[in-house]
Design a protein around this motif. Sequence first.
Motif, PDB file in Angstrom:
ATOM      1  N   GLU A 231    -126.342 -22.011 -18.509  1.00 14.69           N
ATOM      2  CA  GLU A 231    -127.033 -22.190 -17.231  1.00 14.69           C
ATOM      3  C   GLU A 231    -126.628 -21.095 -16.244  1.00 14.69           C
ATOM      4  O   GLU A 231    -127.477 -20.528 -15.543  1.00 14.69           O
ATOM      5  CB  GLU A 231    -126.732 -23.570 -16.661  1.00 14.69           C
ATOM      6  N   ILE A 232    -125.334 -20.779 -16.196  1.00 11.35           N
ATOM      7  CA  ILE A 232    -124.872 -19.713 -15.320  1.00 11.35           C
ATOM      8  C   ILE A 232    -125.389 -18.368 -15.801  1.00 11.35           C
ATOM      9  O   ILE A 232    -125.820 -17.527 -14.989  1.00 11.35           O
ATOM     10  CB  ILE A 232    -123.332 -19.716 -15.220  1.00 11.35           C
ATOM     11  N   ASP A 233    -125.393 -18.144 -17.110  1.00  6.06           N
ATOM     12  CA  ASP A 233    -125.930 -16.889 -17.644  1.00  6.06           C
ATOM     13  C   ASP A 233    -127.397 -16.713 -17.274  1.00  6.06           C
ATOM     14  O   ASP A 233    -127.840 -15.616 -16.924  1.00  6.06           O
ATOM     15  CB  ASP A 233    -125.771 -16.854 -19.169  1.00  6.06           C
ATOM     16  N   GLY A 234    -128.165 -17.813 -17.364  1.00  8.91           N
ATOM     17  CA  GLY A 234    -129.581 -17.748 -17.015  1.00  8.91           C
ATOM     18  C   GLY A 234    -129.785 -17.426 -15.545  1.00  8.91           C
ATOM     19  O   GLY A 234    -130.658 -16.627 -15.186  1.00  8.91           O
ATOM     20  N   ALA A 235    -128.966 -18.045 -14.698  1.00 12.86           N
ATOM     21  CA  ALA A 235    -129.069 -17.766 -13.260  1.00 12.86           C
ATOM     22  C   ALA A 235    -128.678 -16.326 -12.961  1.00 12.86           C
ATOM     23  O   ALA A 235    -129.325 -15.652 -12.140  1.00 12.86           O
ATOM     24  CB  ALA A 235    -128.178 -18.739 -12.487  1.00 12.86           C
ATOM     25  N   TYR A 236    -127.625 -15.842 -13.601  1.00 14.28           N
ATOM     26  CA  TYR A 236    -127.160 -14.466 -13.384  1.00 14.28           C
ATOM     27  C   TYR A 236    -128.262 -13.469 -13.737  1.00 14.28           C
ATOM     28  O   TYR A 236    -128.529 -12.521 -12.979  1.00 14.28           O
ATOM     29  CB  TYR A 236    -125.924 -14.227 -14.240  1.00 14.28           C
ATOM     30  N   ALA A 237    -128.934 -13.697 -14.858  1.00 11.42           N
ATOM     31  CA  ALA A 237    -130.036 -12.818 -15.249  1.00 11.42           C
ATOM     32  C   ALA A 237    -131.177 -12.895 -14.246  1.00 11.42           C
ATOM     33  O   ALA A 237    -131.771 -11.878 -13.881  1.00 11.42           O
ATOM     34  CB  ALA A 237    -130.525 -13.194 -16.645  1.00 11.42           C
ATOM     35  N   ALA A 238    -131.479 -14.107 -13.769  1.00 11.26           N
ATOM     36  CA  ALA A 238    -132.578 -14.282 -12.810  1.00 11.26           C
ATOM     37  C   ALA A 238    -132.278 -13.598 -11.473  1.00 11.26           C
ATOM     38  O   ALA A 238    -133.183 -13.099 -10.807  1.00 11.26           O
ATOM     39  CB  ALA A 238    -132.840 -15.770 -12.589  1.00 11.26           C
ATOM     40  N   TYR A 239    -131.016 -13.569 -11.078  1.00 12.50           N
ATOM     41  CA  TYR A 239    -130.634 -12.899  -9.831  1.00 12.50           C
ATOM     42  C   TYR A 239    -130.663 -11.376  -9.952  1.00 12.50           C
ATOM     43  O   TYR A 239    -130.630 -10.674  -8.945  1.00 12.50           O
ATOM     44  CB  TYR A 239    -129.237 -13.326  -9.402  1.00 12.50           C
ATOM     45  N   GLY A 240    -130.678 -10.870 -11.195  1.00 14.54           N
ATOM     46  CA  GLY A 240    -130.696  -9.431 -11.395  1.00 14.54           C
ATOM     47  C   GLY A 240    -129.460  -8.887 -12.070  1.00 14.54           C
ATOM     48  O   GLY A 240    -129.286  -7.667 -12.167  1.00 14.54           O
ATOM     49  N   GLY A 241    -128.579  -9.772 -12.539  1.00 15.62           N
ATOM     50  CA  GLY A 241    -127.405  -9.341 -13.286  1.00 15.62           C
ATOM     51  C   GLY A 241    -126.484  -8.445 -12.477  1.00 15.62           C
ATOM     52  O   GLY A 241    -126.308  -8.619 -11.265  1.00 15.62           O
ATOM     53  N   ALA A 242    -125.928  -7.456 -13.152  1.00 12.18           N
ATOM     54  CA  ALA A 242    -124.951  -6.560 -12.518  1.00 12.18           C
ATOM     55  C   ALA A 242    -125.571  -5.719 -11.404  1.00 12.18           C
ATOM     56  O   ALA A 242    -124.855  -5.183 -10.552  1.00 12.18           O
ATOM     57  CB  ALA A 242    -124.318  -5.657 -13.568  1.00 12.18           C
ATOM     58  N   ASN A 243    -126.897  -5.608 -11.372  1.00 13.71           N
ATOM     59  CA  ASN A 243    -127.569  -4.830 -10.330  1.00 13.71           C
ATOM     60  C   ASN A 243    -127.861  -5.646  -9.069  1.00 13.71           C
ATOM     61  O   ASN A 243    -128.414  -5.119  -8.102  1.00 13.71           O
ATOM     62  CB  ASN A 243    -128.885  -4.261 -10.877  1.00 13.71           C
ATOM     63  N   SER A 244    -127.489  -6.912  -9.081  1.00 10.00           N
ATOM     64  CA  SER A 244    -127.713  -7.772  -7.921  1.00 10.00           C
ATOM     65  C   SER A 244    -126.493  -7.754  -7.007  1.00 10.00           C
ATOM     66  O   SER A 244    -125.506  -7.061  -7.277  1.00 10.00           O
ATOM     67  CB  SER A 244    -127.975  -9.213  -8.386  1.00 10.00           C
ATOM     68  N   ALA A 245    -126.560  -8.528  -5.936  1.00  8.04           N
ATOM     69  CA  ALA A 245    -125.415  -8.630  -5.022  1.00  8.04           C
ATOM     70  C   ALA A 245    -124.184  -9.204  -5.698  1.00  8.04           C
ATOM     71  O   ALA A 245    -123.059  -9.001  -5.236  1.00  8.04           O
ATOM     72  CB  ALA A 245    -125.793  -9.503  -3.822  1.00  8.04           C
ATOM     73  N   LEU A 246    -124.396  -9.899  -6.812  1.00  9.24           N
ATOM     74  CA  LEU A 246    -123.258 -10.475  -7.536  1.00  9.24           C
ATOM     75  C   LEU A 246    -122.397  -9.407  -8.196  1.00  9.24           C
ATOM     76  O   LEU A 246    -121.184  -9.576  -8.334  1.00  9.24           O
ATOM     77  CB  LEU A 246    -123.757 -11.461  -8.602  1.00  9.24           C
ATOM     78  N   GLY A 247    -123.019  -8.331  -8.651  1.00 11.83           N
ATOM     79  CA  GLY A 247    -122.280  -7.271  -9.332  1.00 11.83           C
ATOM     80  C   GLY A 247    -121.827  -7.677 -10.727  1.00 11.83           C
ATOM     81  O   GLY A 247    -122.393  -8.586 -11.337  1.00 11.83           O
ATOM     82  N   ALA A 248    -120.791  -7.024 -11.204  1.00 11.88           N
ATOM     83  CA  ALA A 248    -120.316  -7.234 -12.574  1.00 11.88           C
ATOM     84  C   ALA A 248    -119.481  -8.508 -12.691  1.00 11.88           C
ATOM     85  O   ALA A 248    -118.909  -8.996 -11.712  1.00 11.88           O
ATOM     86  CB  ALA A 248    -119.481  -6.038 -13.026  1.00 11.88           C
ATOM     87  N   ARG A 249    -119.413  -9.036 -13.898  1.00 16.85           N
ATOM     88  CA  ARG A 249    -118.546 -10.188 -14.166  1.00 16.85           C
ATOM     89  C   ARG A 249    -117.090  -9.805 -13.916  1.00 16.85           C
ATOM     90  O   ARG A 249    -116.653  -8.718 -14.255  1.00 16.85           O
ATOM     91  CB  ARG A 249    -118.681 -10.633 -15.619  1.00 16.85           C
TER      92      ARG A 249
END
Length: 301
Positions: A144-162
Amino acid sequence: GWPAADQSCAGGVCTQPFERGVVVSSAHGAFGVVEPVRALFAAAGGTAGPWGVPVSSAGYIPASGGGYGQAFQGGSAYYQSGGAAVLVSGAVRDHYFALGGAAGRLGFPVGAQTCADASTCQQQFQFGWILWNATTGARVGSPEIDGAYAAYGGANSALGARSGQTVYYSFNGGGFAEAFAGGAIYAKPGIGAFAVTGTVRDVYFAEGGAAGRYGWPVSDVTCSAGVCTQRFENGSVVTSSAGSFGVPEPVRTAFDAAGGVAGSWGVPISATLALPYFGGGYAQVFSGGSVYYRSGGAAYT
């Protein structure tokens, strides 16, 4: 129970079934396989299937509510009292063992391993998932978290890298969280997975995060006319030109009833303040007025 058939042997392996189990004898020794493991073992083809022969007896594991584990050539079977048996095998088992197995942070398996193809598999445990990829290896994560991370744009989003792995928290009903360079994603079963970033995260962390009074996030950030809001179980964080401020319950309920940021209250321009006067209570300032409440009571402007 009582024997249910004579012993039979093939290829150096002998088996004798009983009412509630089977005894298998091989070069590894003679071991009993009892229910509910026996049913899953038989469904997988018994000693001729991918499990192979048992290489240990079933042993009791007191951690995470208690249960049993038994090793086979091709994997390890686990079950808890009254539950079904689940096999953990391959690279997933290797990572599971490295984390302490059923006595470690993940607890007992609660679902069978599933594979999208030969290079991608996952398995759910009490307190997380092991996700395995032939290229990147195994890690603790959450689909579920992986799916959300991809939907937000992954490493290119405001979240950045894991920057970590998925962790289970028991606070406020329990859920999962994973940290990233620019924020975190939280996922509570039955609610969904949502990112918390920037100044909203700062306010949320200052209030104790998922362990604090706001609980788990229940929405993404929504923005209109320069004002952004993210909702949590027990409050909201509002960001405007005045800054980011939490609006906890019971203030949030009254704030929403008044129309939220579009209503007469406007936006919060201060955090909640503790007031010691007349038995104590709390106050918060908004652009359109101030609200007051006492512990256990309603909020009033």
